[in-house]
Scaffold this motif. Structure first.
Motif, PDB file in Angstrom:
ATOM      1  N   ASN A   1       0.818  -1.207   0.000  1.00 48.36           N
ATOM      2  CA  ASN A   1       0.000   0.000   0.000  1.00 48.36           C
ATOM      3  C   ASN A   1       0.852   1.258   0.000  1.00 48.36           C
ATOM      4  O   ASN A   1       0.465   2.276  -0.596  1.00 48.36           O
TER       5      ASN A   1
ATOM      6  N   ARG B   1       1.912   1.569  -3.630  1.00 43.23           N
ATOM      7  CA  ARG B   1       0.781   1.998  -4.461  1.00 43.23           C
ATOM      8  C   ARG B   1       0.494   3.486  -4.267  1.00 43.23           C
ATOM      9  O   ARG B   1       0.140   4.184  -5.215  1.00 43.23           O
TER      10      ARG B   1
ATOM     11  N   PRO C   1      -7.253   1.664   2.520  1.00 43.71           N
ATOM     12  CA  PRO C   1      -6.775   0.950   1.334  1.00 43.71           C
ATOM     13  C   PRO C   1      -7.586   1.221   0.071  1.00 43.71           C
ATOM     14  O   PRO C   1      -7.012   1.354  -1.017  1.00 43.71           O
TER      15      PRO C   1
END
Length: 391
Positions: free
Chosen positions: A242, A245, A315
């Motif tokens: 994460n 990302r 998320p």
């Protein structure tokens, strides 16, 4: 003509410290990357020579605190990622693999001894790390991994294979995820350990100034303290992903912005029918469309950065930026190439290179399809894919 679109006074939303960080990384890219990147890409050369300079900028483990790490904000890290990817996606990937994946895994899940042994050296660029999760048969579905770690007396023994692992062939330490009798666990594997082999994947049509590798693990014997003590289940790996990302959500805006700037400059110089092509309505429409997409993507990225700095980033919100901003960047770089005409396929101009790189970026750290389903599950409350094995 403004080569950096700022229709909404984006800079006013940044602090002086944030602007200083961005401008410092931008200047580094302008001096040490931009003049050489076309040649590096053409030769499929990974520029290890920039690693000391990047370490001096403080971009390795930039968002981490302690152990020699810079401890900068999420927004500062995002702005740095944007400037690095304006140079090339491979440059941002280097920083992401080192900091958001390998260093973050050690920082979040490692023992005090592991942190002291590796993080200061990695922050200084003296040691390089990689992150081994993806396998030849399990990309979007890491729960199906087949790499295994078994206890053998006072040692762990790892066997298996990983694929598309950035930096593995130059790494000093590898974070390897493997299935054990107690579930998925993370291990620190020095790359000079017998049985560890990393082979660069070549030839590639994308990310040519970057390194991605196959890893083979054959009876790799490690001491018991090679295990990351807090890495329990796939959720531990996803916590690192994460962070990566998040950086992509910013980085792709840099590739789009660089392509827009290249197309705008070209449109002002290229003359057809007695005038610069920037004077034509259809060219102006393309430039406006690109500028609008860049502006929207910057706002999405900044919103995520503010949420992350406040400790409230979720998320599914990271999926918004990874999916939407990568889509927007691909559309921008393709449109920029059309303004360049036939000249746009030469290495002299960046949009075609960015377009090829972004096809990789849209695939790694979660494909378009995976992030679409993450958002679909959030909106409907109904997962449309098999949930990952939490163990």
């Amino acid at each position: 003509m403004n080569t950096v679109p700022d229709l909404l006074d984006f800079d006013e939303m940044l602090s002086a410290e944030e602007r200083e960080t961005r401008d410092r990384v931008r200047a580094f890219v302008a001096e040490h990357v931009r003049p050489f990147i076309a040649d590096w890409y053409d030769r499929a050369h990974f520029p290890v020579e920039v690693i000391p300079g990047l370490a001096g900028l403080g971009v390795f483990g930039m968002h981490l605190s302690g152990y020699g790490c810079p401890g900068r904000t999420a927004v500062e890290y995002g702005l740095a990622a944007m400037e690095l990817e304006a140079g090339d996606s491979g440059l941002r990937t280097l920083v992401s693999v080192q900091g958001s994946l390998a260093m973050t895994a050690i920082h979040l899940h490692g023992s005090e001894e592991q942190k002291q042994a590796w993080l200061p050296r990695m922050a200084r660029g003296e040691a390089i790390g990689c992150f081994g999760l993806t396998e030849p048969g399990s990309g979007s579905d890491p729960a199906s991994m087949t790499t295994r770690a078994r206890r053998d007396g006072d040692a762990w023994v790892l066997d298996g294979a990983k694929r598309w692992i950035g930096l593995a062939s130059i790494a000093d330490i590898a974070v390897i995820w493997a299935r054990t009798d107690e579930g998925v666990r993370g291990f620190l594997v020095p790359t000079d350990t017998p049985g560890f082999a990393a082979t660069p994947i070549a030839p590639k049509m994308s990310m040519r100034a970057s390194i991605q590798c196959d890893i083979a693990l054959t009876d790799v014997r490690l001491p018991l303290d090679a295990e990351l003590p807090l890495a329990r289940g796939l959720g531990a790996a996803f916590a690192c992903l994460n962070n990566a990302r998040y950086g992509i959500g910013w980085g792709v805006v840099g590739a789009a912005r660089d392509s827009y700037a290249t197309a705008l400059a070209y449109a002002g110089e290229r003359r057809q029918f007695g005038q610069p092509i920037a004077a034509f309505q259809l060219t102006q429409q393309k430039l406006v469309d690109m500028a609008l997409e860049i502006e929207k993507a910057q706002l999405v990225a900044l919103r995520l950065g503010r949420l992350k700095d406040a400790g409230r980033l979720q998320p599914h919100q990271i999926s918004v930026a990874k999916l939407a901003n990568t889509r927007a960047a691909i559309a921008v770089v393709r449109k920029a190439r059309t303004i360049l005409g036939g000249n746009g396929v030469t290495a002299e101009y960046s949009p075609m290179r960015h377009a090829a790189n972004l096809e990789s970026v849209r695939t790694y750290e979660g494909t378009d399809e995976i992030h679409t389903l993450v958002l679909g599950a959030h909106l409907t409350g109904i997962p449309a894919f098999r949930a990952a094995d939490p163990s």
